[in-house]
Design an enzyme around this catalytic site. Structure first.
Site, PDB file in Angstrom:
ATOM      1  N   LYS A  13     110.447  -7.444   3.371  1.00  0.00           N
ATOM      2  CA  LYS A  13     109.593  -8.597   3.070  1.00  0.00           C
ATOM      3  C   LYS A  13     110.412  -9.786   2.572  1.00  0.00           C
ATOM      4  O   LYS A  13     110.075 -10.927   2.840  1.00  0.00           O
ATOM      5  CB  LYS A  13     108.534  -8.224   2.026  1.00  0.00           C
ATOM      6  CG  LYS A  13     107.511  -7.217   2.544  1.00  0.00           C
ATOM      7  CD  LYS A  13     106.309  -7.099   1.604  1.00  0.00           C
ATOM      8  CE  LYS A  13     106.670  -6.490   0.256  1.00  0.00           C
ATOM      9  NZ  LYS A  13     107.105  -5.078   0.317  1.00  0.00           N
ATOM     10  N   ARG A  89      99.011  -5.883  -4.941  1.00  0.00           N
ATOM     11  CA  ARG A  89      99.524  -4.528  -4.751  1.00  0.00           C
ATOM     12  C   ARG A  89      98.449  -3.485  -5.005  1.00  0.00           C
ATOM     13  O   ARG A  89      98.703  -2.289  -4.842  1.00  0.00           O
ATOM     14  CB  ARG A  89     100.679  -4.288  -5.720  1.00  0.00           C
ATOM     15  CG  ARG A  89     102.032  -4.091  -5.056  1.00  0.00           C
ATOM     16  CD  ARG A  89     103.015  -3.822  -6.172  1.00  0.00           C
ATOM     17  NE  ARG A  89     104.300  -3.379  -5.741  1.00  0.00           N
ATOM     18  CZ  ARG A  89     105.316  -4.175  -5.422  1.00  0.00           C
ATOM     19  NH1 ARG A  89     105.153  -5.473  -5.426  1.00  0.00           N
ATOM     20  NH2 ARG A  89     106.480  -3.669  -5.110  1.00  0.00           N
ATOM     21  N   ARG A 128     120.800  -1.011  -0.700  1.00  0.00           N
ATOM     22  CA  ARG A 128     120.555  -2.426  -1.051  1.00  0.00           C
ATOM     23  C   ARG A 128     121.333  -2.831  -2.302  1.00  0.00           C
ATOM     24  O   ARG A 128     121.376  -2.119  -3.286  1.00  0.00           O
ATOM     25  CB  ARG A 128     119.060  -2.630  -1.297  1.00  0.00           C
ATOM     26  CG  ARG A 128     118.729  -4.033  -1.782  1.00  0.00           C
ATOM     27  CD  ARG A 128     117.285  -4.374  -1.581  1.00  0.00           C
ATOM     28  NE  ARG A 128     116.414  -3.792  -2.598  1.00  0.00           N
ATOM     29  CZ  ARG A 128     115.091  -4.019  -2.633  1.00  0.00           C
ATOM     30  NH1 ARG A 128     114.526  -4.778  -1.722  1.00  0.00           N
ATOM     31  NH2 ARG A 128     114.365  -3.467  -3.569  1.00  0.00           N
ATOM     32  N   ARG A 161     119.916  -2.877  -8.006  1.00  0.00           N
ATOM     33  CA  ARG A 161     118.757  -3.092  -8.873  1.00  0.00           C
ATOM     34  C   ARG A 161     118.446  -1.817  -9.630  1.00  0.00           C
ATOM     35  O   ARG A 161     118.603  -0.725  -9.096  1.00  0.00           O
ATOM     36  CB  ARG A 161     117.552  -3.469  -8.003  1.00  0.00           C
ATOM     37  CG  ARG A 161     117.066  -4.870  -8.263  1.00  0.00           C
ATOM     38  CD  ARG A 161     116.055  -5.271  -7.261  1.00  0.00           C
ATOM     39  NE  ARG A 161     114.863  -4.433  -7.283  1.00  0.00           N
ATOM     40  CZ  ARG A 161     113.809  -4.631  -6.496  1.00  0.00           C
ATOM     41  NH1 ARG A 161     113.819  -5.616  -5.641  1.00  0.00           N
ATOM     42  NH2 ARG A 161     112.765  -3.839  -6.560  1.00  0.00           N
ATOM     43  N   ARG A 172     108.156   4.827  -5.891  1.00  0.00           N
ATOM     44  CA  ARG A 172     107.572   3.560  -5.421  1.00  0.00           C
ATOM     45  C   ARG A 172     106.889   3.737  -4.069  1.00  0.00           C
ATOM     46  O   ARG A 172     105.869   3.117  -3.801  1.00  0.00           O
ATOM     47  CB  ARG A 172     108.657   2.484  -5.329  1.00  0.00           C
ATOM     48  CG  ARG A 172     108.968   1.857  -6.696  1.00  0.00           C
ATOM     49  CD  ARG A 172     110.354   1.256  -6.770  1.00  0.00           C
ATOM     50  NE  ARG A 172     110.619   0.230  -5.795  1.00  0.00           N
ATOM     51  CZ  ARG A 172     111.834  -0.047  -5.329  1.00  0.00           C
ATOM     52  NH1 ARG A 172     112.885   0.617  -5.759  1.00  0.00           N
ATOM     53  NH2 ARG A 172     111.980  -1.003  -4.449  1.00  0.00           N
TER      54      ARG A 172
HETATM   55  P1  ADP Z   1     109.924  -3.740  -3.763  1.00  0.00           P
HETATM   56  O1  ADP Z   1     109.075  -4.502  -2.787  1.00  0.00           O
HETATM   57  O2  ADP Z   1     111.332  -3.554  -3.313  1.00  0.00           O
HETATM   58  O3  ADP Z   1     109.307  -2.470  -4.261  1.00  0.00           O
HETATM   59  P2  ADP Z   1     109.436  -5.765  -5.860  1.00  0.00           P
HETATM   60  O4  ADP Z   1     110.564  -6.617  -6.252  1.00  0.00           O
HETATM   61  O5  ADP Z   1     108.309  -6.377  -5.101  1.00  0.00           O
HETATM   62  O6  ADP Z   1     110.086  -4.547  -5.103  1.00  0.00           O
HETATM   63  O7  ADP Z   1     108.795  -5.069  -7.146  1.00  0.00           O
HETATM   64  C1  ADP Z   1     109.563  -4.314  -8.049  1.00  0.00           C
HETATM   65  C2  ADP Z   1     108.670  -3.671  -9.094  1.00  0.00           C
HETATM   66  O8  ADP Z   1     107.958  -4.683  -9.829  1.00  0.00           O
HETATM   67  C3  ADP Z   1     107.588  -2.764  -8.563  1.00  0.00           C
HETATM   68  O9  ADP Z   1     108.067  -1.456  -8.317  1.00  0.00           O
HETATM   69  C4  ADP Z   1     106.560  -2.806  -9.702  1.00  0.00           C
HETATM   70  O10 ADP Z   1     106.970  -1.996 -10.783  1.00  0.00           O
HETATM   71  C5  ADP Z   1     106.636  -4.246 -10.157  1.00  0.00           C
HETATM   72  N1  ADP Z   1     105.662  -5.117  -9.459  1.00  0.00           N
HETATM   73  C6  ADP Z   1     105.932  -6.132  -8.581  1.00  0.00           C
HETATM   74  N2  ADP Z   1     104.812  -6.725  -8.133  1.00  0.00           N
HETATM   75  C7  ADP Z   1     103.776  -6.065  -8.728  1.00  0.00           C
HETATM   76  C8  ADP Z   1     102.356  -6.176  -8.657  1.00  0.00           C
HETATM   77  N3  ADP Z   1     101.752  -7.081  -7.863  1.00  0.00           N
HETATM   78  N4  ADP Z   1     101.614  -5.325  -9.415  1.00  0.00           N
HETATM   79  C9  ADP Z   1     102.190  -4.409 -10.216  1.00  0.00           C
HETATM   80  N5  ADP Z   1     103.514  -4.233 -10.315  1.00  0.00           N
HETATM   81  C10 ADP Z   1     104.313  -5.040  -9.584  1.00  0.00           C
END
Ligand code: ADP
Ligand code: ZN
Length: 227
Positions: A13, A89, A128, A161, A172
């Site tokens: 994404k 999410r 990554r 990360r 996740r």
């Molecule tokens: P990825 O898409 O690689 O899983 P992100 O950078 O989008 O990673 O998100 C990393 C973490 O941040 C998620 O695993 C979650 O813990 C938190 N997070 C991000 N966006 C949300 C959201 N909309 N609601 C709840 N938690 C979120």
């Protein structure tokens, strides 16, 4: 144009967002990046957030939705539109987003779903690496920095990360399947879902994207005539 990007962690994404920004100039809002910024501050909120993120769990809906609402309703840089990456999410977040945007009379145009296979995801995420300073993305095998651990673009430190370790990645992926996947149906029911293939090469994704964005534009051009 206001859109949301959907798809499993590691579908690509972030790269998709980069392509769209290059093509349309709209802003990229990543809740993951916003939460990591909060975590850096080591404030009480930042510490609370860290607890969830490092376990691979979702941060509570109200915390994330509040951050997004502040951003979307107060940032003058979003006039041309934006794409939300990592939000919504959960179905609750999707409903709250709709309510918020309906109130502002600025509804979403569509949701772009990037599909990707689990083995592709795991390879992408375990390899990554990211620049601590500028956020540039690397991959140990597919796109390593020229000098080990040093960012090609800014000279910053390239690291892993804290949630890109295999057990957290699996967590996740589970969270995604349970909480986030239902959102795809949510937007399909609204007839707002479009799809791109996250397993494909960048050039193919780019071409597909060009035709999707053009279709959307011609949909909008035709609307007055249909009414
Ligand atoms: P990825 O898409 O690689 O899983 P992100 O950078 O989008 O990673 O998100 C990393 C973490 O941040 C998620 O695993 C979650 O813990 C938190 N997070 C991000 N966006 C949300 C959201 N909309 N609601 C709840 N938690 C979120
Ligand atoms: Zn950098």
């Amino acid at each position: 144009m206001r859109i949301v990007l959907l798809g499993p962690p590691g579908a690509g994404k972030g790269s998709l967002a980069g392509l769209i920004r290059g093509m349309t100039g709209i802003a990229h809002i990543s809740t993951g990046d916003m939460l990591r910024e909060e975590m850096k501050k080591a404030s009480p909120l930042g510490k609370e957030i860290r607890g969830f993120v490092e376990k691979g769990a979702l941060v509570p809906d109200d915390v994330v939705t509040r951050l997004v609402e502040e951003k979307v309703s107060h940032d003058p840089g979003l006039d041309k539109g934006y794409m939300l990456d990592g939000f919504p999410r959960t179905v609750k977040q999707a409903q709250d987003l709709d309510a918020m945007l309906t109130r502002a009379k600025k509804p979403l145009d569509f949701a772009l779903y990037m599909r990707a296979d689990p083995d592709v995801i795991l390879t992408r995420l375990t390899g990554r690496r990211v620049c601590k300073a500028c956020g540039a993305l690397y991959h140990l095998k597919n796109k390593p920095p020229k000098t080990q651990d040093v960012c090609d673009l800014c000279g910053g430190q390239v690291t892993r990360r804290s949630d890109d370790h295999e057990d957290t990645i699996r967590r996740r992926m589970d969270v995604y399947a349970i909480s986030t996947k239902p959102i795809i149906d949510y937007y399909a029911r609204q007839k707002k879902l479009k799809e791109v293939d996250g397993n494909a090469k960048t050039t193919d994704v780019r071409n597909h994207l060009i035709s999707l964005l053009n279709d959307d534009k011609s949909d909008q051009d035709q609307k007055p005539r249909r009414d």
